[in-house]
Design a protein around this motif. Sequence first.
Motif, PDB file in Angstrom:
ATOM      1  N   GLY A   1     -41.418 -20.429  -1.320  1.00  0.00           N
ATOM      2  CA  GLY A   1     -41.556 -20.245   0.128  1.00  0.00           C
ATOM      3  C   GLY A   1     -43.001 -20.155   0.572  1.00  0.00           C
ATOM      4  N   ALA A   2     -43.942 -20.486  -0.303  1.00  0.00           N
ATOM      5  CA  ALA A   2     -45.353 -20.177  -0.029  1.00  0.00           C
ATOM      6  C   ALA A   2     -46.115 -21.279   0.703  1.00  0.00           C
ATOM      7  CB  ALA A   2     -46.062 -19.860  -1.350  1.00  0.00           C
ATOM      8  N   TYR A   3     -45.805 -22.537   0.421  1.00  0.00           N
ATOM      9  CA  TYR A   3     -46.631 -23.642   0.942  1.00  0.00           C
ATOM     10  C   TYR A   3     -45.748 -24.676   1.632  1.00  0.00           C
ATOM     11  CZ  TYR A   3     -50.179 -21.571  -2.035  1.00  0.00           C
ATOM     12  OH  TYR A   3     -51.049 -20.697  -2.620  1.00  0.00           O
ATOM     13  N   ASN A   4     -45.645 -24.568   2.949  1.00  0.00           N
ATOM     14  CA  ASN A   4     -44.765 -25.446   3.717  1.00  0.00           C
ATOM     15  C   ASN A   4     -45.521 -26.318   4.725  1.00  0.00           C
ATOM     16  OD1 ASN A   4     -42.096 -24.729   2.660  1.00  0.00           O
ATOM     17  ND2 ASN A   4     -42.574 -22.706   3.442  1.00  0.00           N
TER      18      ASN A   4
ATOM     19  N   ASP B   1     -49.851 -38.609   9.145  1.00  0.00           N
ATOM     20  CA  ASP B   1     -50.691 -39.431  10.010  1.00  0.00           C
ATOM     21  C   ASP B   1     -50.076 -40.829  10.068  1.00  0.00           C
ATOM     22  OD1 ASP B   1     -52.604 -41.073  11.171  1.00  0.00           O
ATOM     23  OD2 ASP B   1     -54.296 -39.952  10.300  1.00  0.00           O
ATOM     24  N   ALA B   2     -49.427 -41.136  11.204  1.00  0.00           N
ATOM     25  CA  ALA B   2     -48.735 -42.424  11.332  1.00  0.00           C
ATOM     26  C   ALA B   2     -49.719 -43.595  11.317  1.00  0.00           C
ATOM     27  CB  ALA B   2     -47.907 -42.441  12.615  1.00  0.00           C
ATOM     28  N   GLN B   3     -50.961 -43.344  11.707  1.00  0.00           N
ATOM     29  CA  GLN B   3     -51.956 -44.427  11.732  1.00  0.00           C
ATOM     30  C   GLN B   3     -52.335 -44.871  10.311  1.00  0.00           C
ATOM     31  OE1 GLN B   3     -55.154 -44.603  14.443  1.00  0.00           O
ATOM     32  NE2 GLN B   3     -53.448 -45.405  15.648  1.00  0.00           N
ATOM     33  N   THR B   4     -52.549 -43.915   9.436  1.00  0.00           N
ATOM     34  CA  THR B   4     -52.959 -44.246   8.070  1.00  0.00           C
ATOM     35  C   THR B   4     -51.774 -44.310   7.109  1.00  0.00           C
ATOM     36  OG1 THR B   4     -53.271 -41.930   7.463  1.00  0.00           O
ATOM     37  CG2 THR B   4     -55.171 -43.076   8.422  1.00  0.00           C
ATOM     38  N   GLY B   5     -50.629 -43.704   7.524  1.00  0.00           N
ATOM     39  CA  GLY B   5     -49.477 -43.634   6.633  1.00  0.00           C
ATOM     40  C   GLY B   5     -49.604 -42.552   5.577  1.00  0.00           C
ATOM     41  N   LEU B   6     -50.621 -41.688   5.732  1.00  0.00           N
ATOM     42  CA  LEU B   6     -50.848 -40.643   4.724  1.00  0.00           C
ATOM     43  C   LEU B   6     -50.067 -39.370   5.083  1.00  0.00           C
ATOM     44  CD1 LEU B   6     -52.451 -39.756   2.187  1.00  0.00           C
ATOM     45  CD2 LEU B   6     -54.198 -38.871   3.763  1.00  0.00           C
ATOM     46  N   LEU B   7     -49.265 -38.900   4.149  1.00  0.00           N
ATOM     47  CA  LEU B   7     -48.527 -37.644   4.311  1.00  0.00           C
ATOM     48  C   LEU B   7     -49.096 -36.616   3.341  1.00  0.00           C
ATOM     49  CD1 LEU B   7     -46.111 -35.861   5.235  1.00  0.00           C
ATOM     50  CD2 LEU B   7     -44.774 -36.966   3.426  1.00  0.00           C
ATOM     51  N   ARG B   8     -49.498 -35.461   3.881  1.00  0.00           N
ATOM     52  CA  ARG B   8     -49.933 -34.342   3.041  1.00  0.00           C
ATOM     53  C   ARG B   8     -48.941 -33.220   3.257  1.00  0.00           C
ATOM     54  NH1 ARG B   8     -55.687 -35.183   2.133  1.00  0.00           N
ATOM     55  NH2 ARG B   8     -55.812 -33.069   1.339  1.00  0.00           N
ATOM     56  N   LEU B   9     -48.422 -32.659   2.167  1.00  0.00           N
ATOM     57  CA  LEU B   9     -47.442 -31.594   2.330  1.00  0.00           C
ATOM     58  C   LEU B   9     -47.617 -30.529   1.256  1.00  0.00           C
ATOM     59  CD1 LEU B   9     -43.952 -32.470   0.951  1.00  0.00           C
ATOM     60  CD2 LEU B   9     -45.866 -34.023   0.664  1.00  0.00           C
ATOM     61  N   GLY B  10     -47.113 -29.334   1.591  1.00  0.00           N
ATOM     62  CA  GLY B  10     -47.098 -28.242   0.641  1.00  0.00           C
ATOM     63  C   GLY B  10     -46.058 -28.481  -0.445  1.00  0.00           C
ATOM     64  N   ILE B  11     -46.130 -27.703  -1.521  1.00  0.00           N
ATOM     65  CA  ILE B  11     -45.287 -27.966  -2.689  1.00  0.00           C
ATOM     66  C   ILE B  11     -43.963 -27.180  -2.666  1.00  0.00           C
ATOM     67  CG2 ILE B  11     -47.064 -28.738  -4.286  1.00  0.00           C
ATOM     68  CD1 ILE B  11     -45.847 -25.109  -4.168  1.00  0.00           C
ATOM     69  N   SER B  12     -43.724 -26.424  -1.584  1.00  0.00           N
ATOM     70  CA  SER B  12     -42.550 -25.539  -1.588  1.00  0.00           C
ATOM     71  C   SER B  12     -41.262 -26.210  -1.126  1.00  0.00           C
ATOM     72  CB  SER B  12     -42.827 -24.312  -0.723  1.00  0.00           C
ATOM     73  OG  SER B  12     -43.895 -23.569  -1.274  1.00  0.00           O
ATOM     74  N   TYR B  13     -41.319 -27.441  -0.651  1.00  0.00           N
ATOM     75  CA  TYR B  13     -40.094 -28.097  -0.186  1.00  0.00           C
ATOM     76  C   TYR B  13     -39.144 -28.391  -1.340  1.00  0.00           C
ATOM     77  CZ  TYR B  13     -42.239 -28.873   4.327  1.00  0.00           C
ATOM     78  OH  TYR B  13     -42.821 -28.683   5.545  1.00  0.00           O
TER      79      TYR B  13
ATOM     80  N   THR C   1     -34.945 -34.944   3.783  1.00  0.00           N
ATOM     81  CA  THR C   1     -34.472 -34.833   5.166  1.00  0.00           C
ATOM     82  C   THR C   1     -35.623 -35.073   6.137  1.00  0.00           C
ATOM     83  OG1 THR C   1     -32.738 -33.291   4.530  1.00  0.00           O
ATOM     84  CG2 THR C   1     -33.377 -33.302   6.849  1.00  0.00           C
ATOM     85  N   ARG C   2     -36.762 -34.441   5.889  1.00  0.00           N
ATOM     86  CA  ARG C   2     -37.915 -34.629   6.772  1.00  0.00           C
ATOM     87  C   ARG C   2     -38.460 -36.049   6.688  1.00  0.00           C
ATOM     88  NH1 ARG C   2     -41.681 -29.662   8.316  1.00  0.00           N
ATOM     89  NH2 ARG C   2     -42.298 -31.305   9.730  1.00  0.00           N
ATOM     90  N   LEU C   3     -38.464 -36.628   5.487  1.00  0.00           N
ATOM     91  CA  LEU C   3     -38.902 -38.026   5.361  1.00  0.00           C
ATOM     92  C   LEU C   3     -38.029 -38.938   6.216  1.00  0.00           C
ATOM     93  CD1 LEU C   3     -39.622 -38.626   1.554  1.00  0.00           C
ATOM     94  CD2 LEU C   3     -41.292 -38.419   3.406  1.00  0.00           C
ATOM     95  N   ARG C   4     -36.709 -38.735   6.123  1.00  0.00           N
ATOM     96  CA  ARG C   4     -35.779 -39.595   6.865  1.00  0.00           C
ATOM     97  C   ARG C   4     -36.004 -39.455   8.364  1.00  0.00           C
ATOM     98  NH1 ARG C   4     -31.557 -38.164   4.336  1.00  0.00           N
ATOM     99  NH2 ARG C   4     -30.727 -36.662   5.799  1.00  0.00           N
ATOM    100  N   GLN C   5     -36.251 -38.201   8.820  1.00  0.00           N
ATOM    101  CA  GLN C   5     -36.491 -37.976  10.249  1.00  0.00           C
ATOM    102  C   GLN C   5     -37.742 -38.718  10.721  1.00  0.00           C
ATOM    103  OE1 GLN C   5     -36.575 -33.700  10.208  1.00  0.00           O
ATOM    104  NE2 GLN C   5     -34.352 -33.505  10.491  1.00  0.00           N
ATOM    105  N   ALA C   6     -38.705 -38.896   9.807  1.00  0.00           N
ATOM    106  CA  ALA C   6     -39.948 -39.587  10.158  1.00  0.00           C
ATOM    107  C   ALA C   6     -39.865 -41.089   9.872  1.00  0.00           C
ATOM    108  CB  ALA C   6     -41.117 -38.970   9.380  1.00  0.00           C
TER     109      ALA C   6
END
Length: 79
Positions: free
Chosen positions: A27-30, A35-47, A54-59
């Motif tokens: 639950g620590a890193y969410n 960035d839709a312009q570059t296509g770069l996704l940065r995310l925390g490791i807690s997912y 689910t979040r990928l599909r929504q995007a």
Amino acid sequence: IAVRTGGHAYSGTSSTSSNNIQLDLSGAYNDWDYDAQTGLLRLGISYSLLEFNTRLRQAGLFMPTGQCYNVHVGGHVQT
Ligand SMILES: Cc1cc2nc3c(=O)[nH]c(=O)nc-3n(C[C@H](O)[C@H](O)[C@H](O)COP(=O)(O)OP(=O)(O)OC[C@H]3O[C@@H](n4cnc5c(N)ncnc54)[C@H](O)[C@@H]3O)c2cc1C
């Protein structure tokens, strides 16, 4: 000290015996920053993979992952 996110390590490397310390990062890193312009996704490791996919599909995004929905990104990427 053992580091754990999803806790599904086959070899038990995220578990400890009684006199040791387990860092549960599930639950620590969410963070989630896409960035839709570059296509770069940065995310925390807690997912969990369920939350991640689910979040990928929504995007409108897709990334192949393992099948267990309660494996977490931290342990999955590390392994
Ligand atoms: C039912 C099932 C199906 C699976 N299917 C697949 C599959 O189809 N494809 C596939 O590739 N794998 C699959 N796996 C394997 C799974 O991806 C690995 O076991 C993965 O390491 C589990 O991650 P976790 O977060 O649940 O585990 P954890 O036990 O939390 O962590 C696994 C390892 O990573 C370390 N770690 C955890 N979090 C961090 C962190 N934040 N920073 C650094 N190190 C960390 C832990 O110390 C441990 O050594 C499956 C596992 C299960 C149980």
